[in-house]
Design a protein around this motif. Structure first.
Motif, PDB file in Angstrom:
ATOM      1  N   UNK A 198      19.307  45.151  38.038  1.00  0.00           N
ATOM      2  CA  UNK A 198      20.210  45.689  37.036  1.00  0.00           C
ATOM      3  C   UNK A 198      21.468  44.838  36.994  1.00  0.00           C
ATOM      4  N   UNK A 199      22.061  44.740  35.831  1.00  0.00           N
ATOM      5  CA  UNK A 199      23.283  43.946  35.669  1.00  0.00           C
ATOM      6  C   UNK A 199      24.476  44.815  36.048  1.00  0.00           C
ATOM      7  N   UNK A 200      24.999  44.565  37.232  1.00  0.00           N
ATOM      8  CA  UNK A 200      26.029  45.437  37.788  1.00  0.00           C
ATOM      9  C   UNK A 200      27.329  44.698  38.054  1.00  0.00           C
ATOM     10  N   UNK A 201      28.397  45.461  38.096  1.00  0.00           N
ATOM     11  CA  UNK A 201      29.688  44.945  38.547  1.00  0.00           C
ATOM     12  C   UNK A 201      29.688  44.863  40.070  1.00  0.00           C
ATOM     13  N   UNK A 202      30.704  44.213  40.629  1.00  0.00           N
ATOM     14  CA  UNK A 202      30.801  44.107  42.079  1.00  0.00           C
ATOM     15  C   UNK A 202      31.112  45.438  42.744  1.00  0.00           C
ATOM     16  N   UNK A 203      31.728  46.338  41.995  1.00  0.00           N
ATOM     17  CA  UNK A 203      32.047  47.661  42.530  1.00  0.00           C
ATOM     18  C   UNK A 203      31.910  48.669  41.398  1.00  0.00           C
ATOM     19  N   UNK A 204      31.618  49.924  41.705  1.00  0.00           N
ATOM     20  CA  UNK A 204      31.514  50.943  40.661  1.00  0.00           C
ATOM     21  C   UNK A 204      32.761  50.976  39.789  1.00  0.00           C
ATOM     22  N   UNK A 205      32.551  51.034  38.482  1.00  0.00           N
ATOM     23  CA  UNK A 205      33.657  51.068  37.542  1.00  0.00           C
ATOM     24  C   UNK A 205      34.118  49.705  37.082  1.00  0.00           C
ATOM     25  N   UNK A 206      33.592  48.628  37.682  1.00  0.00           N
ATOM     26  CA  UNK A 206      33.969  47.284  37.273  1.00  0.00           C
ATOM     27  C   UNK A 206      33.208  46.830  36.041  1.00  0.00           C
ATOM     28  N   UNK A 207      33.483  45.595  35.643  1.00  0.00           N
ATOM     29  CA  UNK A 207      32.838  45.032  34.461  1.00  0.00           C
ATOM     30  C   UNK A 207      31.908  43.898  34.897  1.00  0.00           C
ATOM     31  N   UNK A 208      30.594  44.011  34.639  1.00  0.00           N
ATOM     32  CA  UNK A 208      29.663  42.981  35.120  1.00  0.00           C
ATOM     33  C   UNK A 208      29.988  41.583  34.617  1.00  0.00           C
ATOM     34  N   UNK A 209      30.329  41.455  33.345  1.00  0.00           N
ATOM     35  CA  UNK A 209      30.616  40.134  32.797  1.00  0.00           C
ATOM     36  C   UNK A 209      31.896  39.563  33.376  1.00  0.00           C
ATOM     37  N   UNK A 210      32.956  40.355  33.388  1.00  0.00           N
ATOM     38  CA  UNK A 210      34.239  39.869  33.910  1.00  0.00           C
ATOM     39  C   UNK A 210      34.123  39.499  35.387  1.00  0.00           C
ATOM     40  N   UNK A 211      33.401  40.311  36.155  1.00  0.00           N
ATOM     41  CA  UNK A 211      33.257  40.043  37.583  1.00  0.00           C
ATOM     42  C   UNK A 211      32.488  38.748  37.833  1.00  0.00           C
ATOM     43  N   UNK A 212      31.425  38.532  37.080  1.00  0.00           N
ATOM     44  CA  UNK A 212      30.623  37.326  37.277  1.00  0.00           C
ATOM     45  C   UNK A 212      31.417  36.083  36.874  1.00  0.00           C
ATOM     46  N   UNK A 213      32.108  36.152  35.747  1.00  0.00           N
ATOM     47  CA  UNK A 213      32.896  35.010  35.302  1.00  0.00           C
ATOM     48  C   UNK A 213      33.997  34.659  36.303  1.00  0.00           C
ATOM     49  N   UNK A 214      34.632  35.653  36.887  1.00  0.00           N
ATOM     50  CA  UNK A 214      35.674  35.397  37.891  1.00  0.00           C
ATOM     51  C   UNK A 214      35.054  34.768  39.138  1.00  0.00           C
ATOM     52  N   UNK A 215      33.890  35.234  39.513  1.00  0.00           N
ATOM     53  CA  UNK A 215      33.182  34.674  40.666  1.00  0.00           C
ATOM     54  C   UNK A 215      32.978  33.169  40.475  1.00  0.00           C
ATOM     55  N   UNK A 216      32.522  32.789  39.294  1.00  0.00           N
ATOM     56  CA  UNK A 216      32.294  31.373  38.992  1.00  0.00           C
ATOM     57  C   UNK A 216      33.615  30.615  38.919  1.00  0.00           C
ATOM     58  N   UNK A 217      34.622  31.198  38.273  1.00  0.00           N
ATOM     59  CA  UNK A 217      35.937  30.550  38.154  1.00  0.00           C
ATOM     60  C   UNK A 217      36.543  30.288  39.518  1.00  0.00           C
ATOM     61  N   UNK A 218      36.271  31.166  40.479  1.00  0.00           N
ATOM     62  CA  UNK A 218      36.796  31.007  41.836  1.00  0.00           C
ATOM     63  C   UNK A 218      36.024  29.971  42.643  1.00  0.00           C
ATOM     64  N   UNK A 219      35.063  29.301  41.997  1.00  0.00           N
ATOM     65  CA  UNK A 219      34.329  28.234  42.661  1.00  0.00           C
ATOM     66  C   UNK A 219      33.175  28.696  43.520  1.00  0.00           C
ATOM     67  N   UNK A 220      32.735  29.916  43.341  1.00  0.00           N
ATOM     68  CA  UNK A 220      31.643  30.443  44.152  1.00  0.00           C
ATOM     69  C   UNK A 220      30.300  30.192  43.458  1.00  0.00           C
ATOM     70  N   UNK A 221      29.264  30.133  44.238  1.00  0.00           N
ATOM     71  CA  UNK A 221      27.911  29.870  43.755  1.00  0.00           C
ATOM     72  C   UNK A 221      27.350  31.127  43.089  1.00  0.00           C
ATOM     73  N   UNK A 222      26.916  30.995  41.835  1.00  0.00           N
ATOM     74  CA  UNK A 222      26.342  32.136  41.134  1.00  0.00           C
ATOM     75  C   UNK A 222      25.129  32.720  41.826  1.00  0.00           C
ATOM     76  N   UNK A 223      24.428  31.863  42.615  1.00  0.00           N
ATOM     77  CA  UNK A 223      23.257  32.369  43.343  1.00  0.00           C
ATOM     78  C   UNK A 223      23.648  33.305  44.481  1.00  0.00           C
ATOM     79  N   UNK A 224      24.894  33.281  44.875  1.00  0.00           N
ATOM     80  CA  UNK A 224      25.364  34.155  45.951  1.00  0.00           C
ATOM     81  C   UNK A 224      26.034  35.413  45.416  1.00  0.00           C
ATOM     82  N   UNK A 225      26.108  35.539  44.095  1.00  0.00           N
ATOM     83  CA  UNK A 225      26.692  36.758  43.515  1.00  0.00           C
ATOM     84  C   UNK A 225      25.893  37.958  44.019  1.00  0.00           C
TER      85      UNK A 225
END
Length: 481
Positions: A198-225
């Motif tokens: 399922x396409x989920x946020x990092x925590x309940x109530x978060x936004x899946x798209x915003x959370x994933x984009x921030x993860x990538x912007x912070x230089x983290x590997x999308x495979x580790x999301x």
């Protein structure tokens, strides 16, 4: 079988590769919260949800199947194919970390091997094992509308009741298989949506798209999301796509038979998926769309193979990618999917419809009828290459009653907005056109170097003529014992 030159060259090159990774070793925190929401009925009344799911649209399933409940495991618990890893051909064998082995729950301890006879036992097994390797063997007939050991039946009461109470969500490291019953019938699921991820946020109530984009912007590997669901095998099941009791609107239902959403390294094999006893023609009034997809691979999912499966009596059948430009953040560069040895029979459209996906299709069988007045099974379109898709389609056999050879391109194979498309080796037959070998290009070929690709896995092609006999002999549930 004929082995392609590509396969031979890859075979020679593969000797220098490191040993494949076990897909279970890079799962990460795969969100056990996903399972907690599903499989528990709430019996809520119909209400509008964001302006959709008009309570006036409520309609219980107009027909129920002949149930094939079971209480005894005919094998006596002896395992045969259940611990098998997925075969070494198909996109499921790959990842950005290298070549992998999809093991599902093959490494399950003895106390993580379950045999279930009803929906509540299935939900309990999933919750007990979580992300640990697990094998779940289904015997008989699963339907979450039944409770108390399949003695009490209650129809879904609303969209919310069906969405959560009528869905099973598989966590990582799972093998889910059907076991043929004492009469030789394959296990069956009705009225129950099967979810993988399922396409989920990092925590309940978060936004899946915003959370994933921030993860990538912070230089983290999308495979580790940490909300991926990985390493799943599903085999040998009949799946009746759910009748939507409270659809979104007049033209859109909600529940699929199977949905892969933010899933990776998934092998789906020997499945039979159809509308079962509730074809769309049974719907009345304004709200006549009561089924969504048969099998959808969406929302950034990757490295998926659908093999040896049978799709019948359904409209929106198989989908890769559920949106255009608004889905680039999750789908661009993902949705690597293989379709091999499948049979689409008496289905309307999406065989598959593909957005973004790098899809490889080989040795599939497509049969249909453009003349029938039965709208549930009237052929409308086949392989449909859409927005930023890139497809390689090889050696399939088409038999479409009523379709002229001149209509093959644009009906059985079509596309627009794709970035790459190659197709060859097919045979097209029709009662109107006779038997004709066609190159399948349909004026769509895009051989530009920037978008050329070859499958990184070994595979062997049969001729299209061989497909006509080989696929019906293998495709669908009940063939594994």
């Amino acid at each position: 079988m004929k082995t392609t030159l590509l396969a031979v060259s890859l075979m020679l090159a593969s000797t220098a590769q490191a040993a494949p990774l076990d897909a279970s070793t890079f799962v990460g925190a795969s969100t056990p919260l996903q399972t907690a929401l599903y499989g528990v009925r709430n019996y809520s009344a119909p209400v509008l949800v964001n302006g959709k799911h008009d309570p006036a649209s409520y309609m219980a399933a107009p027909k129920l199947p002949a149930w094939q409940f079971a209480r005894v495991d005919p094998t006596g618990g002896v395992l045969t194919f259940e611990r098998q890893s997925a075969p070494a051909t198909g996109w499921h064998t790959w990842s950005r970390k290298g070549k992998v082995v999809v093991t599902g729950g093959g490494a399950a301890r003895s106390d993580r091997v379950y045999t279930v006879f009803n929906g509540q036992q299935l939900v309990a097994a999933i919750k007990e094992a979580g992300n640990e390797p697990k094998i779940i063997r289904v015997v008989g007939h699963i339907d979450l509308r039944w409770s108390q050991n399949n003695t009490v039946f209650k129809e879904y009461t609303s969209y919310a009741d069906q969405k959560y109470g009528g869905s099973i969500n598989l966590p990582s490291n799972t093998t889910l298989v059907g076991i043929n019953d004492a009469q030789g019938r394959p296990a069956r699921m009705t009225g129950t949506a099967l979810l993988i991820g399922g396409e989920l946020a990092l925590a309940p109530g978060g936004d899946p798209e915003a959370d994933f984009k921030k993860w990538i912007k912070d230089g983290k590997d999308g495979e580790d999301y940490p909300t991926w669901t990985r390493n799943i095998i599903v085999r040998n099941l009949v799946i009746d796509t759910p009748w939507d009791v409270n659809p979104e609107d007049a033209g859109n239902a909600y529940a699929d038979g199977i949905t892969v959403s933010r899933g990776q390294n998934i092998f789906l094999d020997h499945l039979s998926v159809s509308d079962g006893d509730t074809p769309e023609s049974l719907a009345t009034g304004t709200y006549k769309t009561r089924h969504d997809g048969a099998l959808d691979v969406v929302r950034g999912s990757d490295y998926v193979t659908i093999a040896n499966s049978y799709f019948a009596n359904h409209h929106k059948t198989t989908l890769v990618g559920n949106g255009d430009g608004g889905r680039a953040w999750s789908d661009e560069g993902r949705l690597h999917v293989t379709f091999s040895g499948n049979w689409w029979s008496s289905v309307a459209a999406r065989l598959p419809l593909n957005r973004y996906g790098q899809v490889h299709m080989s040795n599939n069988l497509i049969t249909g009828n453009v003349m029938t007045k039965e709208t549930d099974v009237k052929f409308e379109s086949g392989t449909d290459a859409r927005y930023r898709s890139n497809m390689l389609v090889e050696n399939s056999y088409y038999n479409i009653t009523g379709l002229k050879l001149s209509e093959f391109c644009g009906k059985a194979i079509k596309g627009k907005g794709f970035i790459g498309f190659r197709s060859s080796g097919h045979i097209f037959t029709s009662d109107r056109a006779g038997t004709n070998a066609v190159d399948g290009q349909c004026g769509m070929a895009r051989p530009d170097a920037a978008n050329l690709w070859t499958p990184p896995y070994l595979y062997a092609l049969q001729t299209a003529s061989s497909t006509l006999l080989a696929v019906p002999a293998q495709a669908g549930a009940g063939k594994l014992k």
